[in-house]
Scaffold this motif. Structure first.
Motif, PDB file in Angstrom:
ATOM      1  N   GLY A   1      -2.802  -2.641  11.437  1.00 13.88           N
ATOM      2  CA  GLY A   1      -3.117  -1.314  12.134  1.00 13.88           C
ATOM      3  C   GLY A   1      -2.188  -0.438  12.396  1.00 13.88           C
ATOM      4  O   GLY A   1      -0.964  -0.624  11.877  1.00 13.88           O
ATOM      5  N   LEU A   2      -2.476   0.589  13.214  1.00 15.06           N
ATOM      6  CA  LEU A   2      -1.264   1.679  13.833  1.00 15.06           C
ATOM      7  C   LEU A   2      -0.822   1.237  15.016  1.00 15.06           C
ATOM      8  O   LEU A   2      -1.700   1.118  15.938  1.00 15.06           O
ATOM      9  CB  LEU A   2      -1.756   3.042  13.631  1.00 15.06           C
ATOM     10  N   VAL A   3       0.549   1.565  15.167  1.00 15.62           N
ATOM     11  CA  VAL A   3       1.005   0.931  16.535  1.00 15.62           C
ATOM     12  C   VAL A   3       2.299   1.751  16.770  1.00 15.62           C
ATOM     13  O   VAL A   3       2.876   1.938  15.752  1.00 15.62           O
ATOM     14  CB  VAL A   3       1.212  -0.605  16.695  1.00 15.62           C
ATOM     15  N   GLN A   4       2.883   2.010  17.939  1.00 19.18           N
ATOM     16  CA  GLN A   4       3.905   2.668  18.285  1.00 19.18           C
ATOM     17  C   GLN A   4       5.204   2.008  18.222  1.00 19.18           C
ATOM     18  O   GLN A   4       4.877   0.839  18.413  1.00 19.18           O
ATOM     19  CB  GLN A   4       3.729   3.577  19.557  1.00 19.18           C
TER      20      GLN A   4
ATOM     21  N   LYS B   1       9.105  -1.924  14.741  1.00 20.07           N
ATOM     22  CA  LYS B   1       9.937  -0.635  14.455  1.00 20.07           C
ATOM     23  C   LYS B   1       9.350  -0.200  13.275  1.00 20.07           C
ATOM     24  O   LYS B   1       8.713  -0.621  12.499  1.00 20.07           O
ATOM     25  CB  LYS B   1      11.585  -1.175  14.333  1.00 20.07           C
ATOM     26  N   PRO B   2       9.733   1.342  13.188  1.00 23.13           N
ATOM     27  CA  PRO B   2       9.097   1.810  11.869  1.00 23.13           C
ATOM     28  C   PRO B   2       9.429   1.379  10.875  1.00 23.13           C
ATOM     29  O   PRO B   2       8.680   1.246   9.753  1.00 23.13           O
ATOM     30  CB  PRO B   2       9.740   3.290  12.015  1.00 23.13           C
ATOM     31  N   GLY B   3      10.617   0.429  10.695  1.00 23.53           N
ATOM     32  CA  GLY B   3      11.089  -0.497   9.464  1.00 23.53           C
ATOM     33  C   GLY B   3      10.284  -1.524   9.358  1.00 23.53           C
ATOM     34  O   GLY B   3      10.240  -1.923   8.216  1.00 23.53           O
ATOM     35  N   ASP B   4       9.202  -1.759  10.222  1.00 20.63           N
ATOM     36  CA  ASP B   4       8.442  -2.996   9.718  1.00 20.63           C
ATOM     37  C   ASP B   4       7.183  -2.388   8.922  1.00 20.63           C
ATOM     38  O   ASP B   4       6.244  -3.218   8.839  1.00 20.63           O
ATOM     39  CB  ASP B   4       8.041  -3.841  11.261  1.00 20.63           C
ATOM     40  N   THR B   5       6.797  -1.112   8.894  1.00 22.15           N
ATOM     41  CA  THR B   5       5.706  -0.805   8.138  1.00 22.15           C
ATOM     42  C   THR B   5       5.953  -1.109   6.730  1.00 22.15           C
ATOM     43  O   THR B   5       6.807  -0.752   5.948  1.00 22.15           O
ATOM     44  CB  THR B   5       5.816   1.198   8.187  1.00 22.15           C
ATOM     45  N   ALA B   6       4.735  -1.860   6.481  1.00 28.51           N
ATOM     46  CA  ALA B   6       4.518  -2.427   5.389  1.00 28.51           C
ATOM     47  C   ALA B   6       2.918  -2.876   5.101  1.00 28.51           C
ATOM     48  O   ALA B   6       2.301  -2.807   5.917  1.00 28.51           O
ATOM     49  CB  ALA B   6       5.531  -3.498   5.120  1.00 28.51           C
ATOM     50  N   VAL B   7       2.702  -3.303   3.956  1.00 30.28           N
ATOM     51  CA  VAL B   7       1.319  -4.234   3.687  1.00 30.28           C
ATOM     52  C   VAL B   7       2.079  -5.709   3.857  1.00 30.28           C
ATOM     53  O   VAL B   7       3.170  -6.068   3.177  1.00 30.28           O
ATOM     54  CB  VAL B   7       1.101  -3.859   2.581  1.00 30.28           C
ATOM     55  N   TYR B   8       1.334  -6.234   4.624  1.00 30.24           N
ATOM     56  CA  TYR B   8       1.701  -7.640   4.898  1.00 30.24           C
ATOM     57  C   TYR B   8       0.648  -8.730   4.191  1.00 30.24           C
ATOM     58  O   TYR B   8      -0.722  -8.465   4.366  1.00 30.24           O
ATOM     59  CB  TYR B   8       1.524  -7.924   6.509  1.00 30.24           C
TER      60      TYR B   8
ATOM     61  N   TYR C   1       4.922 -20.181  -3.765  1.00 31.13           N
ATOM     62  CA  TYR C   1       3.534 -19.945  -3.331  1.00 31.13           C
ATOM     63  C   TYR C   1       2.327 -19.719  -4.055  1.00 31.13           C
ATOM     64  O   TYR C   1       2.420 -19.107  -5.235  1.00 31.13           O
ATOM     65  CB  TYR C   1       3.448 -18.829  -2.379  1.00 31.13           C
ATOM     66  N   ASP C   2       1.297 -20.584  -3.952  1.00 33.71           N
ATOM     67  CA  ASP C   2       0.352 -20.557  -4.895  1.00 33.71           C
ATOM     68  C   ASP C   2      -0.893 -19.565  -4.721  1.00 33.71           C
ATOM     69  O   ASP C   2      -1.407 -19.291  -5.849  1.00 33.71           O
ATOM     70  CB  ASP C   2      -0.348 -22.017  -4.737  1.00 33.71           C
ATOM     71  N   ASP C   3      -1.251 -19.516  -3.486  1.00 32.84           N
ATOM     72  CA  ASP C   3      -2.459 -18.471  -3.441  1.00 32.84           C
ATOM     73  C   ASP C   3      -1.853 -17.411  -2.232  1.00 32.84           C
ATOM     74  O   ASP C   3      -1.148 -17.600  -1.421  1.00 32.84           O
ATOM     75  CB  ASP C   3      -3.407 -19.193  -2.634  1.00 32.84           C
ATOM     76  N   TRP C   4      -2.512 -16.202  -2.497  1.00 36.63           N
ATOM     77  CA  TRP C   4      -2.183 -14.992  -1.698  1.00 36.63           C
ATOM     78  C   TRP C   4      -3.346 -14.206  -1.332  1.00 36.63           C
ATOM     79  O   TRP C   4      -4.573 -14.270  -1.881  1.00 36.63           O
ATOM     80  CB  TRP C   4      -1.442 -14.161  -2.834  1.00 36.63           C
ATOM     81  N   GLY C   5      -3.304 -13.738  -0.049  1.00 39.18           N
ATOM     82  CA  GLY C   5      -4.346 -12.735   0.461  1.00 39.18           C
ATOM     83  C   GLY C   5      -4.032 -11.491  -0.103  1.00 39.18           C
ATOM     84  O   GLY C   5      -3.212 -11.052  -0.808  1.00 39.18           O
ATOM     85  N   GLN C   6      -5.043 -10.549   0.203  1.00 39.50           N
ATOM     86  CA  GLN C   6      -5.310  -9.295  -0.329  1.00 39.50           C
ATOM     87  C   GLN C   6      -4.502  -8.264   0.703  1.00 39.50           C
ATOM     88  O   GLN C   6      -4.124  -7.116   0.140  1.00 39.50           O
ATOM     89  CB  GLN C   6      -6.753  -8.465  -0.044  1.00 39.50           C
ATOM     90  N   GLY C   7      -3.738  -8.753   1.694  1.00 34.17           N
ATOM     91  CA  GLY C   7      -3.035  -7.769   2.366  1.00 34.17           C
ATOM     92  C   GLY C   7      -3.418  -7.047   3.569  1.00 34.17           C
ATOM     93  O   GLY C   7      -4.603  -6.722   3.512  1.00 34.17           O
ATOM     94  N   THR C   8      -2.755  -6.635   4.460  1.00 33.93           N
ATOM     95  CA  THR C   8      -3.033  -5.989   5.640  1.00 33.93           C
ATOM     96  C   THR C   8      -2.031  -5.153   6.014  1.00 33.93           C
ATOM     97  O   THR C   8      -0.921  -5.322   6.258  1.00 33.93           O
ATOM     98  CB  THR C   8      -3.758  -6.625   6.744  1.00 33.93           C
ATOM     99  N   GLN C   9      -2.331  -3.655   6.117  1.00 39.14           N
ATOM    100  CA  GLN C   9      -1.419  -2.594   6.458  1.00 39.14           C
ATOM    101  C   GLN C   9      -1.133  -2.599   7.840  1.00 39.14           C
ATOM    102  O   GLN C   9      -1.648  -2.550   8.939  1.00 39.14           O
ATOM    103  CB  GLN C   9      -2.079  -1.283   6.121  1.00 39.14           C
ATOM    104  N   VAL C  10       0.451  -2.539   8.126  1.00 40.01           N
ATOM    105  CA  VAL C  10       0.955  -2.404   9.321  1.00 40.01           C
ATOM    106  C   VAL C  10       1.706  -0.922   9.365  1.00 40.01           C
ATOM    107  O   VAL C  10       2.386  -0.880   8.685  1.00 40.01           O
ATOM    108  CB  VAL C  10       1.770  -3.280   9.889  1.00 40.01           C
TER     109      VAL C  10
END
Length: 119
Positions: free
Chosen positions: A10-13, A87-94, A106-115
């Motif tokens: 999600g979006l966080v300050q 921090k703003p530098g942590d903004t990414a798809v996780y 790593y064998d299997d991956w999720g679809q990602g979540t936006q931070v």
């Protein structure tokens, strides 16, 4: 093949916190460890944290050490990433990922979540 589903982004300050979850389904008995990675816009995917499933021992990238905590609940087949002092530098798809052995792959991956961390 495991199915991994991330949630909690999600979006966080700046200075705020988020907790990401990664729920695994399928042959969960095959999990040796799980990890979190991230990809920021215009950058390569990078390692964030990982945990061994049996022992719960975690390790971290230097950039997040002391701010992020990885954990797992074996009974729920779920891994977590508690992110504090964002921090703003942590903004990414996780992304979460699982591995079936002690090797680096790593064998299997999720679809990602936006931070997104706003300043």
């Amino acid at each position: 093949q495991l199915q991994l589903v991330e949630s909690g982004g999600g979006l966080v300050q700046a200075g705020g916190s988020l907790r990401l979850s990664c729920a695994a389904s399928g042959p969960t008995f095959s999990i040796y460890g799980m990890g979190w990675f991230r990809r920021a816009p215009g950058k390569e995917r990078e390692f964030v944290a990982a945990i061994t499933w049996k022992s719960g021992w975690g390790y971290y990238a230097d950039s997040v050490k002391g701010r992020f905590t990885i954990s797992r609940d074996n009974t729920k087949n779920t891994a977590y990433l508690q992110m504090n002092d964002l921090k703003p530098g942590d903004t990414a798809v996780y992304y979460c990922a699982s591995r079936r052995s002690a090797g680096p792959t790593y064998d299997d991956w999720g679809q990602g979540t936006q931070v997104t961390v706003s300043s």
